[in-house]
Design an enzyme around this catalytic site. Structure first.
Site, PDB file in Angstrom:
ATOM      1  N   ARG A 104     -18.698 -29.091  22.714  1.00 33.36           N
ATOM      2  CA  ARG A 104     -17.995 -28.261  21.983  1.00 33.36           C
ATOM      3  C   ARG A 104     -16.432 -27.908  22.542  1.00 33.36           C
ATOM      4  O   ARG A 104     -16.253 -27.768  24.009  1.00 33.36           O
ATOM      5  CB  ARG A 104     -18.655 -26.919  22.137  1.00 33.36           C
ATOM      6  CG  ARG A 104     -18.214 -25.740  21.083  1.00 33.36           C
ATOM      7  CD  ARG A 104     -19.194 -24.542  21.072  1.00 33.36           C
ATOM      8  NE  ARG A 104     -19.137 -23.697  22.134  1.00 33.36           N
ATOM      9  CZ  ARG A 104     -19.368 -22.307  22.127  1.00 33.36           C
ATOM     10  NH1 ARG A 104     -19.730 -21.777  21.105  1.00 33.36           N
ATOM     11  NH2 ARG A 104     -19.640 -21.727  23.118  1.00 33.36           N
ATOM     12  N   THR A 108     -11.268 -24.405  20.158  1.00 31.48           N
ATOM     13  CA  THR A 108     -11.316 -24.254  18.759  1.00 31.48           C
ATOM     14  C   THR A 108     -12.954 -24.027  18.697  1.00 31.48           C
ATOM     15  O   THR A 108     -13.276 -23.489  17.613  1.00 31.48           O
ATOM     16  CB  THR A 108     -11.138 -25.383  18.300  1.00 31.48           C
ATOM     17  OG1 THR A 108     -11.954 -26.626  18.615  1.00 31.48           O
ATOM     18  CG2 THR A 108      -9.741 -26.040  18.272  1.00 31.48           C
ATOM     19  N   ASP A 200     -26.418 -19.460  28.049  1.00 32.61           N
ATOM     20  CA  ASP A 200     -26.159 -21.163  28.156  1.00 32.61           C
ATOM     21  C   ASP A 200     -27.325 -21.831  28.273  1.00 32.61           C
ATOM     22  O   ASP A 200     -27.902 -22.029  29.369  1.00 32.61           O
ATOM     23  CB  ASP A 200     -24.996 -21.665  28.573  1.00 32.61           C
ATOM     24  CG  ASP A 200     -24.404 -23.200  28.430  1.00 32.61           C
ATOM     25  OD1 ASP A 200     -25.367 -23.864  28.504  1.00 32.61           O
ATOM     26  OD2 ASP A 200     -23.472 -23.133  28.054  1.00 32.61           O
TER      27      ASP A 200
END
Length: 209
Positions: A104, A108, A200
């Protein structure tokens, strides 16, 4: 439209609470993710086709049921998806395992594909795409794009925790794909994390930061 199902079995919910807790260490996190994945595989495989088989029990001849040979592929989205593979293999040991690598972009939040390695007969298999989190939906959409491009058509997406935004995005882009999750959480925060979520999943599985 594919089905969307929250698997609210008490054992799944209990184990999900264990891994949501920020004090759950790497070893426990990994073990419990495996356990949840096995329990979820039981539900996800519920509609696998059966066929008749004539056998003899110690008492009599009978017509029994066996799986109708619809071969399965488990495709984790790297890296966190790896944590769910062994749990599913516990139930479906003959499944082949493919891998789709995504990262990722931190600016963005868009996913990028960097690795795809799949069984050669992926187009003939029931595919379980696995990733602990369905957050923005970007990685799931891209992984399923990659699978469809290679001929896969019978695809289910399996995750532990999902956000409404991700579910909506995935269903809009791939309405034929069934989605199975252990929890539908509240929302995504500005960093793209599921709230309340579990942090995460990759870092917590592999002990990295």
């Amino acid at each position: 439209m594919g089905k969307f199902q929250v698997l609210d079995h008490p054992l799944i919910q209990h184990k999900l609470t264990i891994i949501r807790n920020k004090n759950c260490g790497t070893r426990s996190f990994r073990e419990v993710v495996n356990e949840i994945s096995t329990l979820m595989a039981y539900e996800v495989s519920r509609d696998m086709p059966l066929q008749d088989k004539v056998i003899e029990t110690p008492v009599a001849k009978m017509t029994a049921k066996e799986l109708a040979g619809k071969k399965v592929a488990i495709v984790p989205i790297l890296r966190a998806g790896i944590g769910m593979v062994d749990g599913i293999l516990e139930l479906i040991p003959a499944a082949k395992v493919g891998h789709i690598g995504m990262y990722r972009d931190e600016e963005t939040l868009q996913p990028h594909e960097y690795f795809v390695k799949l069984p050669s007969d992926i187009d003939q298999r029931q595919v379980f795409v696995v990733d602990p989190m369905l957050a923005t939906g970007g990685s799931a959409i891209m992984a399923i794009d990659a699978l469809k491009k290679r001929g896969a058509s019978n695809i289910k997406f399996v995750c532990l925790v999902s956000a409404p935004e991700g579910v909506k995005a995935l269903r809009a882009k791939h309405p034929d794909v069934d989605i199975y999750t252990a929890a539908l959480d509240d929302h995504l925060n500005e960093d793209g994390y599921i709230v309340p979520g579990l942090g995460d999943a990759g870092d917590r599985l592999f002990g990295t930061k």
